[in-house]
Design a protein around this motif. Structure first.
Motif, PDB file in Angstrom:
ATOM      1  N   PRO A 180       0.843  -1.206   0.000  1.00  0.00           N
ATOM      2  CA  PRO A 180       0.000   0.000   0.000  1.00  0.00           C
ATOM      3  C   PRO A 180       0.878   1.255   0.000  1.00  0.00           C
ATOM      4  CG  PRO A 180      -0.826  -1.600   1.583  1.00  0.00           C
ATOM      5  CD  PRO A 180       0.499  -2.118   1.111  1.00  0.00           C
TER       6      PRO A 180
ATOM      7  N   VAL B 260     -12.293   1.489   5.805  1.00  0.00           N
ATOM      8  CA  VAL B 260     -10.838   1.540   5.903  1.00  0.00           C
ATOM      9  C   VAL B 260     -10.366   2.951   5.573  1.00  0.00           C
ATOM     10  CG1 VAL B 260      -8.653   0.620   5.044  1.00  0.00           C
ATOM     11  CG2 VAL B 260     -10.628  -0.897   5.301  1.00  0.00           C
TER      12      VAL B 260
ATOM     13  N   ASP C 166      -7.197   3.991   6.986  1.00  0.00           N
ATOM     14  CA  ASP C 166      -5.742   3.803   6.935  1.00  0.00           C
ATOM     15  C   ASP C 166      -5.462   2.325   6.688  1.00  0.00           C
ATOM     16  OD1 ASP C 166      -3.018   3.686   7.229  1.00  0.00           O
ATOM     17  OD2 ASP C 166      -2.978   4.311   9.332  1.00  0.00           O
ATOM     18  N   VAL C 167      -5.057   1.998   5.468  1.00  0.00           N
ATOM     19  CA  VAL C 167      -4.847   0.595   5.116  1.00  0.00           C
ATOM     20  C   VAL C 167      -3.735  -0.039   5.952  1.00  0.00           C
ATOM     21  CG1 VAL C 167      -3.220   1.124   3.241  1.00  0.00           C
ATOM     22  CG2 VAL C 167      -4.546  -0.997   3.174  1.00  0.00           C
ATOM     23  N   GLN C 168      -2.779   0.766   6.401  1.00  0.00           N
ATOM     24  CA  GLN C 168      -1.669   0.230   7.190  1.00  0.00           C
ATOM     25  C   GLN C 168      -2.131  -0.265   8.558  1.00  0.00           C
ATOM     26  OE1 GLN C 168       1.047  -0.090   5.655  1.00  0.00           O
ATOM     27  NE2 GLN C 168       1.409   1.571   4.222  1.00  0.00           N
TER      28      GLN C 168
ATOM     29  N   SER D 291     -10.367  -7.828   7.831  1.00  0.00           N
ATOM     30  CA  SER D 291     -10.975  -7.653   6.513  1.00  0.00           C
ATOM     31  C   SER D 291     -11.612  -8.930   5.973  1.00  0.00           C
ATOM     32  CB  SER D 291      -9.922  -7.165   5.516  1.00  0.00           C
ATOM     33  OG  SER D 291      -8.879  -8.113   5.382  1.00  0.00           O
TER      34      SER D 291
ATOM     35  N   ILE E  64     -15.376  -4.106   2.130  1.00  0.00           N
ATOM     36  CA  ILE E  64     -14.479  -2.991   2.415  1.00  0.00           C
ATOM     37  C   ILE E  64     -15.029  -1.714   1.790  1.00  0.00           C
ATOM     38  CG2 ILE E  64     -12.198  -2.027   1.893  1.00  0.00           C
ATOM     39  CD1 ILE E  64     -11.021  -4.776   2.276  1.00  0.00           C
TER      40      ILE E  64
ATOM     41  N   THR F 224     -13.956   2.271   1.241  1.00  0.00           N
ATOM     42  CA  THR F 224     -12.774   3.126   1.320  1.00  0.00           C
ATOM     43  C   THR F 224     -12.892   4.267   0.314  1.00  0.00           C
ATOM     44  OG1 THR F 224     -10.349   3.135   1.175  1.00  0.00           O
ATOM     45  CG2 THR F 224     -11.525   1.720  -0.371  1.00  0.00           C
TER      46      THR F 224
ATOM     47  N   THR G  84      -8.398   2.693  -3.638  1.00  0.00           N
ATOM     48  CA  THR G  84      -7.344   1.712  -3.385  1.00  0.00           C
ATOM     49  C   THR G  84      -6.189   2.008  -4.328  1.00  0.00           C
ATOM     50  OG1 THR G  84      -7.983   0.065  -5.049  1.00  0.00           O
ATOM     51  CG2 THR G  84      -9.109  -0.029  -2.912  1.00  0.00           C
TER      52      THR G  84
ATOM     53  N   TRP H  71      -2.957  -2.595  -2.353  1.00  0.00           N
ATOM     54  CA  TRP H  71      -4.067  -3.119  -1.551  1.00  0.00           C
ATOM     55  C   TRP H  71      -4.421  -4.555  -1.950  1.00  0.00           C
ATOM     56  CZ3 TRP H  71      -8.395  -0.306   1.132  1.00  0.00           C
ATOM     57  CH2 TRP H  71      -8.000   0.969   1.586  1.00  0.00           C
TER      58      TRP H  71
ATOM     59  N   LEU I  45      -4.860  -7.303   0.679  1.00  0.00           N
ATOM     60  CA  LEU I  45      -6.002  -7.132   1.573  1.00  0.00           C
ATOM     61  C   LEU I  45      -7.311  -7.457   0.846  1.00  0.00           C
ATOM     62  CD1 LEU I  45      -6.574  -6.088   4.511  1.00  0.00           C
ATOM     63  CD2 LEU I  45      -7.139  -3.892   3.459  1.00  0.00           C
TER      64      LEU I  45
ATOM     65  N   THR J 298      -9.153  -0.670  -8.378  1.00  0.00           N
ATOM     66  CA  THR J 298     -10.208  -1.366  -7.633  1.00  0.00           C
ATOM     67  C   THR J 298     -11.034  -2.244  -8.570  1.00  0.00           C
ATOM     68  OG1 THR J 298     -10.370   0.527  -6.131  1.00  0.00           O
ATOM     69  CG2 THR J 298     -12.192  -1.051  -6.104  1.00  0.00           C
TER      70      THR J 298
END
Length: 576
Positions: A296, A483, A485-487, A494, A499, A501, A504, A508, A511, A529
């Motif tokens: 990410p 989501v 903050d993907v970190q 998940s 998800i 967001t 992406t 990503w 995930l 995405t």
């Protein structure tokens, strides 16, 4: 106009601005580029990508104009300002994009397709018309049409040439190299890569045009099916390679090795991966060599990747090993549509999929370019710490490339430390500002300089239905996971969730393999995405306004990836 009464704010009057300065309007837009640079970026990252964009578009203009040096020179300010940074976030300076796109033949027809494929929401073109004589335009038309026809073969050659550059880097780079050696390696790689990278822009156009034409002869649902199931798509290779390693770790005969992976501390990971002789560890080393830069926010040089921080890869293994084996994907679930009886549809489909395939391969190679540069810069930082120019190696990311390479001329930048501290603080503050999609300036670009932050929030509503662009067919019901903050999200969180967001980026992909569905505020039919969800065979909807603020983690929704419709479900009607 406003006033306060008993500490309550009252807005008395609001009206449009009726007069703007006469200077040219500058429009910044984050459509599509926000997939590559979703958060705030450091000065080093911005200065690097600004030079890269300038070089690539300069190369494209040379391809079109050949030896017309006068016209090329007139575009130089445009090349240098293809992107802009405001409050540490990256935007297209979209006026300049339109200016260059007007050089293309059939630009009036191509620009709307380009806007659609990148998800540009405001389609008004605000750029001065490019004045070129008829003979020059005819020459440009011939050159672009030739490059367009040759795009697949040129991309195949680019992939082959890049593999040689990548292999050469891996043979040349060492962690013990001097600053001067690293500087020369940087210049060599940059020159060899950027020399021919403009062909990726022609290939993007190739993919956009044929997908746009496919949309004109097929329904939206048919288009989804026609461009799914791309054979050997590069974006999915890291996932399948990673999951094959996890599958091997889970096998009964590797139970002792599995115990080591589950218990090893982050401090010991780097030495373990470098020295252990187990066949799985050798596979891990090969994975890092091939795909260790995919993560990410991978195009931000300051991002920690599997290559620069291998402990994060082991942490990912540890999370995956807690999931059921059925959650591990080792092959695509996408199925391409059956061959149409219409030869026009078949021809458009073949070319669209070829363009998309090479677009994804160039994205992965771009990730590797940034990985090479990241290693060079990190090692440069270590040399500068040894020479007392920097306090810590990570400070290098808060220098611009110009400032950094002044050290190649033995200029002392030790007095920069106070300025670096200010830049770090500024980025911390900028991270709290809203991520605007579009900014319009009259005259010149400026930044906000807030001391305290009061970030605007959209109040949740009772809205039951949401509409976006359906990108991957299928209907699913599931719990929402918003989501931001993907970190900060792991695989257990998940797994089997829908998800939600803002957008992406390619990193990503690991995930997303766990998700039941995807909803994104940004995106188009060819956004990352969309492409990945189609290959994974999971429903997705993009371009859903304010999805992250209207939907909440834990609530249930029904997602239709074909029609783009999302429905809120009552607690007793969730199908669980």
């Amino acid at each position: 106009e406003f006033t306060f009464l008993n500490d309550q704010l009252y807005v008395l009057q609001a009206r449009p601005i009726t007069k703007l300065p006469a200077e040219p309007v500058i429009i910044l837009d984050n459509s599509n580029i926000v997939e590559s640079y979703p958060g705030t970026t450091t000065p080093l990252t911005f200065s690097f990508i600004q030079e890269a964009y300038g070089s690539i578009f300069r190369g494209l203009a040379k391809r079109m104009l050949k030896n017309d040096t006068q016209t090329l020179q007139s575009f130089e300010p445009t090349f240098q300002n293809m992107i802009a940074q405001v409050n540490s976030r990256i935007y297209y300076q979209i006026n300049n994009w339109y200016q260059l796109l007007q050089l293309l033949p059939f630009s009036k027809q191509i620009i709307p397709i380009w806007q659609d494929m990148l998800g540009v929401q405001v389609t008004e073109i605000s750029a001065p018309k490019v004045k070129i004589n008829r003979l020059t335009r005819l020459k440009i038309m011939g050159r672009i049409i030739k490059s367009f026809i040759q795009a697949p073969q040129s991309m195949k050659q680019l992939d082959s040439d890049f593999e040689k550059i990548y292999a050469k880097f891996n043979q040349t780079y060492t962690r013990e190299a001097s600053f001067e050696e690293l500087y020369h390696l940087f210049e060599q790689i940059k020159q060899e890569v950027l020399e021919q990278w403009d062909i990726t822009l022609i290939n993007d156009l190739y993919a956009f045009v044929y997908t746009g034409l496919l949309k004109k002869v097929c329904s939206p649902e048919e288009v989804q099916a026609e461009i799914a199931g791309i054979e050997q798509i590069e974006s999915m290779k890291p996932v399948y390679a990673l999951n094959k390693i996890i599958h091997a770790i889970q096998e009964e005969q590797n139970s002792d090795y599995r115990k080591i992976i589950k218990s090893i501390s982050s401090e010991l990971v780097a030495d373990f991966i470098e020295t252990d002789l187990h066949p799985i560890t050798q596979d891990i080393r090969r994975f890092i060599q091939q795909f260790g830069d995919r993560a990410p926010e991978e195009l931000e040089l300051e991002t920690a990747t599997f290559r620069s921080h291998p402990s994060s890869l082991i942490q990912l293994f540890q999370q995956q090993l807690e999931l059921p084996q059925t959650a591990i994907r080792t092959e695509s679930k996408a199925t391409s549509a059956n061959k149409s009886r219409n030869p026009l549809v078949n021809g458009l489909k073949k070319r669209a999929m070829t363009g998309i395939k090479y677009r994804e391969s160039s994205r992965l190679n771009r990730t590797r370019i940034y990985g090479m540069m990241r290693l060079i810069f990190i090692t440069m930082g270590e040399r500068l710490v040894e020479e007392k120019h920097l306090n810590q190696s990570e400070d290098i990311f808060y220098l611009t490339m110009t400032e950094l390479f002044e050290l190649a001329s033995h200029k002392d930048l030790s007095d920069k430390q106070i300025e670096l501290t200010k830049r770090k603080h500024k980025r911390t503050v900028d991270q709290q500002l809203p991520a605007f999609s579009r900014l319009i300036y009259a005259g010149s670009i400026f930044e906000k300089h807030p001391q305290t932050i009061n970030q605007q929030q959209i109040a949740p509503t009772n809205q039951q239905d949401f509409q976006g662009i359906g990108c991957s067919k299928g209907v699913v019901r599931g719990q929402v996971l918003v989501v931001e903050d993907v970190q900060a999200v792991n695989f257990q969180q998940s797994h089997d969730k829908i998800i939600v967001t803002k957008m992406t980026d390619p990193g990503w992909v690991y995930l997303l393999t766990q998700a039941k569905g995807i909803i994104a505020e940004k995106g188009s039919l060819l956004s990352h995405t969309a492409i990945i969800s189609r290959e994974l065979g999971i429903p997705s909807v993009v371009n859903v306004k304010q999805a992250t603020q209207q939907l909440k983690t834990g609530e249930w929704v029904e997602l239709n990836g074909q029609t783009g419709l999302i429905k809120r479900l009552e607690a007793d009607n969730n199908g669980s």
